[in-house]
Design an enzyme around this catalytic site. Structure first.
Site, PDB file in Angstrom:
ATOM      1  CG  ASP A  36      -0.398  -0.065   2.515  1.00  0.00           C
ATOM      2  OD1 ASP A  36       0.834  -0.156   2.615  1.00  0.00           O
ATOM      3  OD2 ASP A  36      -1.160  -0.017   3.514  1.00  0.00           O
ATOM      4  CB  SER A  37       4.587   1.693  -0.258  1.00  0.00           C
ATOM      5  OG  SER A  37       4.770   0.542  -1.064  1.00  0.00           O
ATOM      6  CD  GLU A  67       8.045   0.006   7.434  1.00  0.00           C
ATOM      7  OE1 GLU A  67       7.073  -0.724   7.132  1.00  0.00           O
ATOM      8  OE2 GLU A  67       8.244   1.130   6.931  1.00  0.00           O
ATOM      9  CG  ASP A 121       0.568  -4.032   2.180  1.00  0.00           C
ATOM     10  OD1 ASP A 121       0.769  -4.879   3.064  1.00  0.00           O
ATOM     11  OD2 ASP A 121       1.378  -3.120   1.909  1.00  0.00           O
ATOM     12  CE  LYS A 134       3.432  -5.959   3.940  1.00  0.00           C
ATOM     13  NZ  LYS A 134       2.974  -4.726   4.610  1.00  0.00           N
TER      14      LYS A 134
HETATM   15  O1  KIV Z   1       3.605  -1.083   1.615  1.00  0.00           O
HETATM   16  C1  KIV Z   1       4.786  -1.430   1.586  1.00  0.00           C
HETATM   17  O2  KIV Z   1       5.544  -1.158   0.640  1.00  0.00           O
HETATM   18  C2  KIV Z   1       5.296  -2.203   2.720  1.00  0.00           C
HETATM   19  C3  KIV Z   1       6.770  -2.464   2.770  1.00  0.00           C
HETATM   20  C4  KIV Z   1       7.511  -1.237   3.132  1.00  0.00           C
HETATM   21  C5  KIV Z   1       7.098  -3.584   3.669  1.00  0.00           C
HETATM   22  O3  KIV Z   1       4.553  -2.597   3.554  1.00  0.00           O
END
Ligand code: KIV
Length: 266
Positions: free
Chosen positions: A45-46, A182, A84, A113
């Site tokens: 979700d980044s 993290e 995510d 996740k």
């Molecule tokens: O959303 C994401 O990119 C993440 C990573 C930083 C682990 O959760």
């Protein structure tokens, strides 16, 4: 072609073979990252930040995640694909959480996740019992950015470290197959990695986790202003992209492109 299965990730931990994970948001990058040999592609979700330009991940929706997961799944042939679950799509109601997780699997993810420890353990248990593999995520959990007062290192005190360890143990007990750690101190990440039977994947968590994950756009240097200490950039992506586009601009303006060899032959 040998597909990366959960059992392969577990075997890597047991053989002390580092697990390599990278974020991915579209089919073109999925093809390249997959062919480069990455074990796990994360539709993170980044994407709220690196694709949508937001300052955090909170505005990312289920529709966004399904769209990007479907695209990545089309380009990914071999790696394990985890997606995510966005903010507030798994915390409010168990039935909704299960349905949302199922939609990510229907879009092509192999697992989902979720962020959080003991607070999400019962949801994780319900998902794993329903046959949905789940990856955990503790330490700096970006969906709690405001509660954590920003994107800051977590687990600095003994108490905070103990909480993150307890959260990790609770997630393992609930059935996650791996956990992202993290932005936690290296010593804490090492202790958690030793205590857990399942693999840990670190980002800003030092050298002793069972695997590493980075945001692909950061690794490629596409956002040169973002320079946390934990990040290594493997390409000056921003300069290379700018140089190529500037050359195109110049050539079009000077009548150099298209040249004769670019003209369609009838
Ligand atoms: O959303 C994401 O990119 C993440 C990573 C930083 C682990 O959760």
């Amino acid at each position: 072609m040998k597909i990366v299965r959960l059992i392969d990730l577990q075997k890597k931990k047991e053989a002390r073979e580092p697990i390599v994970m990278l974020t991915c948001y579209d089919a073109t990058f999925a093809r390249l990252i997959d062919m480069a040999g990455v074990d796990i592609l994360l539709v993170g979700d980044s994407l709220g930040m690196v694709i949508q330009g937001a300052s955090n991940t909170l505005s990312v929706s289920m529709d966004d995640m399904v769209y990007h997961t479907r695209a990545v799944a089309r380009g990914c042939q071999r790696a394990h694909l985890v997606a995510d679950m966005p903010f507030m799509t798994y915390q409010t109601d168990l039935k909704v959480a299960l349905e949302n997780a199922a939609n990510l699997l229907r879009a092509g993810a192999h697992s989902v996740k979720v962020e959080g420890g003991r607070s999400v353990a019962s949801t994780v248990r319900a998902m794993t019992e329903a046959g949905i593999p789940v990856m955990g995520h503790v330490g700096l959990t970006p969906q709690s950015v405001h509660a954590l007062s920003g994107h800051r290192i977590q687990g600095r005190t003994e108490e905070a470290s103990a909480r993150i360890l307890e959260d990790s143990l609770a997630l393992q007990e609930a059935g996650v197959y791996a956990i992202v750690l993290e932005c936690v101190p290296e010593t804490l990440a090492q202790e958690i990695s030793t205590r857990l039977v399942i693999p840990t994947i670190g980002i800003g968590a030092g050298r002793f986790t069972d695997g590493q994950v980075l945001v692909s756009y950061d690794l490629l240097g596409l956002n040169p202003e973002f320079k946390p200490r934990f990040l290594k950039t493997y390409l000056n992506g921003a300069s290379l992209v700018m140089a190529a586009v500037e050359k195109y601009v110049t050539e079009v303006r000077h009548g150099e492109f298209p040249a004769q060899e670019h003209v369609s032959v009838i």
